[in-house]
Design a protein around this motif. Structure first.
Motif, PDB file in Angstrom:
ATOM      1  N   PHE A  51       0.887  -1.326   0.223  1.00 52.96           N
ATOM      2  CA  PHE A  51       0.038  -0.059  -0.060  1.00 52.96           C
ATOM      3  C   PHE A  51       0.644   1.210  -0.011  1.00 52.96           C
ATOM      4  CE2 PHE A  51       0.572  -0.903   4.540  1.00 52.96           C
ATOM      5  CZ  PHE A  51       0.813   0.191   4.971  1.00 52.96           C
ATOM      6  N   HIS A  57       0.259   7.746   3.021  1.00 47.49           N
ATOM      7  CA  HIS A  57      -0.017   9.201   2.615  1.00 47.49           C
ATOM      8  C   HIS A  57       0.105   9.811   3.991  1.00 47.49           C
ATOM      9  CE1 HIS A  57      -1.129   8.696  -1.937  1.00 47.49           C
ATOM     10  NE2 HIS A  57      -1.275   7.629  -1.242  1.00 47.49           N
ATOM     11  N   HIS A 102      -9.542  12.051  -0.025  1.00 50.31           N
ATOM     12  CA  HIS A 102      -9.183  10.582   0.837  1.00 50.31           C
ATOM     13  C   HIS A 102      -9.307  10.586   2.316  1.00 50.31           C
ATOM     14  CE1 HIS A 102      -7.459   9.491  -3.298  1.00 50.31           C
ATOM     15  NE2 HIS A 102      -7.030  10.582  -3.294  1.00 50.31           N
ATOM     16  N   GLN A 103      -9.145  11.829   3.132  1.00 49.18           N
ATOM     17  CA  GLN A 103      -9.447  11.900   4.366  1.00 49.18           C
ATOM     18  C   GLN A 103     -10.195  13.323   4.450  1.00 49.18           C
ATOM     19  OE1 GLN A 103      -9.205  12.921   7.310  1.00 49.18           O
ATOM     20  NE2 GLN A 103      -8.398  11.555   8.486  1.00 49.18           N
ATOM     21  N   TYR A 132      -3.442   8.622   5.611  1.00 48.57           N
ATOM     22  CA  TYR A 132      -4.610   7.605   5.007  1.00 48.57           C
ATOM     23  C   TYR A 132      -3.584   6.520   4.067  1.00 48.57           C
ATOM     24  CZ  TYR A 132      -4.438  10.198   0.654  1.00 48.57           C
ATOM     25  OH  TYR A 132      -3.987  10.980  -0.433  1.00 48.57           O
ATOM     26  N   ILE A 135      -3.785   3.841   0.454  1.00 48.72           N
ATOM     27  CA  ILE A 135      -4.485   3.237  -0.586  1.00 48.72           C
ATOM     28  C   ILE A 135      -3.600   1.981  -0.985  1.00 48.72           C
ATOM     29  CG2 ILE A 135      -5.077   3.673  -2.963  1.00 48.72           C
ATOM     30  CD1 ILE A 135      -4.736   6.652  -2.387  1.00 48.72           C
ATOM     31  N   GLU A 190      -8.987   2.007   0.152  1.00 49.32           N
ATOM     32  CA  GLU A 190      -8.758   3.262   0.996  1.00 49.32           C
ATOM     33  C   GLU A 190      -8.978   3.275   2.637  1.00 49.32           C
ATOM     34  OE1 GLU A 190      -9.264   7.038  -0.699  1.00 49.32           O
ATOM     35  OE2 GLU A 190      -9.179   6.438  -2.988  1.00 49.32           O
TER      36      GLU A 190
END
Length: 210
Positions: free
Chosen positions: A3, A6, A48-49, A56, A58, A64
């Motif tokens: 993954f 981030h 994404h957050q 976070y 992915i 996610e």
């Protein structure tokens, strides 16, 4: 499954995720988010957050997830390595109790101290030393409870290490080691427990950055 992580390498919650990935031998690639520059509040990140925080993840299949403890629980089901979440019902209940201790008892005070002493200066905001004194007193009281519990067993959930223990490492390393709060020498069982979990190879691999 590999993954992308981030987040910001120096931030505690990013290192919490990296720690569990190392424990479970799950490969990841860090994609740095410029928190000081406000990148975490931009639309590309908020997709994404939605709360504008880090980290976070992915996965390669597009899955996610955010919130570091939720990510840690998920990663604990992947890869290989120590079983960090007990499955037997009574052992799992003790794990959830220990996880609750970290989240409700330790994190609010440790997080608060780190915010005042580390993150406020990072963002060029003045530290509230009165607040630090209040939080330090609370920390001492909380650690008395830890000493009682750890006088009866090796780790917080029993005699096997779990996520509940490991989740303490990012904030604990700053509070106990970098800032010198917590009076561990007065609490021999807490000191023994901390030495044990903080010497784990996975933590040593991410201690200075995810």
């Amino acid at each position: 499954m590999a993954f992308t992580l981030h987040g910001s390498s120096e931030f505690t919650c990013t290192r919490r995720v990296a720690l569990i990935a190392k424990e479970r031998n799950v490969p990841y690639r860090l994609i740095t988010v410029d928190v000081k520059g406000g990148e975490h509040k931009q639309p590309a990140h908020l997709k994404h957050q939605p709360f504008g925080q880090v980290p976070y993840i992915i996965q390669e299949d597009g899955f996610e997830l955010f919130e570091s403890r939720a990510i840690g629980r998920y990663i604990a089901t992947l890869g290989s390595g120590p079983e960090l979440i007990p499955t037997e019902p009574k052992a799992h209940a003790k794990f959830e109790q220990a996880a609750g201790i970290e989240y409700a008892q330790f994190d609010p005070v440790a997080n608060g101290i780190v915010k005042e002493k580390i993150y406020k200066p990072f963002f060029e905001v003045a530290t509230d030393e009165t607040k630090v004194q209040e939080l330090t007193a609370q920390l001492e009281s909380k650690l008395d409870g830890y000493e009682t519990l750890l006088s009866k067993q090796k780790y917080l959930a029993g005699n096997e290490v779990t996520l509940a223990d490991l989740f303490h490492l990012p904030y604990g390393s700053i509070v106990f080691e970098e800032l010198g709060y917590g009076s561990l020498d007065k609490r021999l069982n807490v000191k023994r427990w901390w030495k044990d979990i903080s010497s784990r190879p996975a933590w040593q691999a991410v201690k200075e950055g995810a």
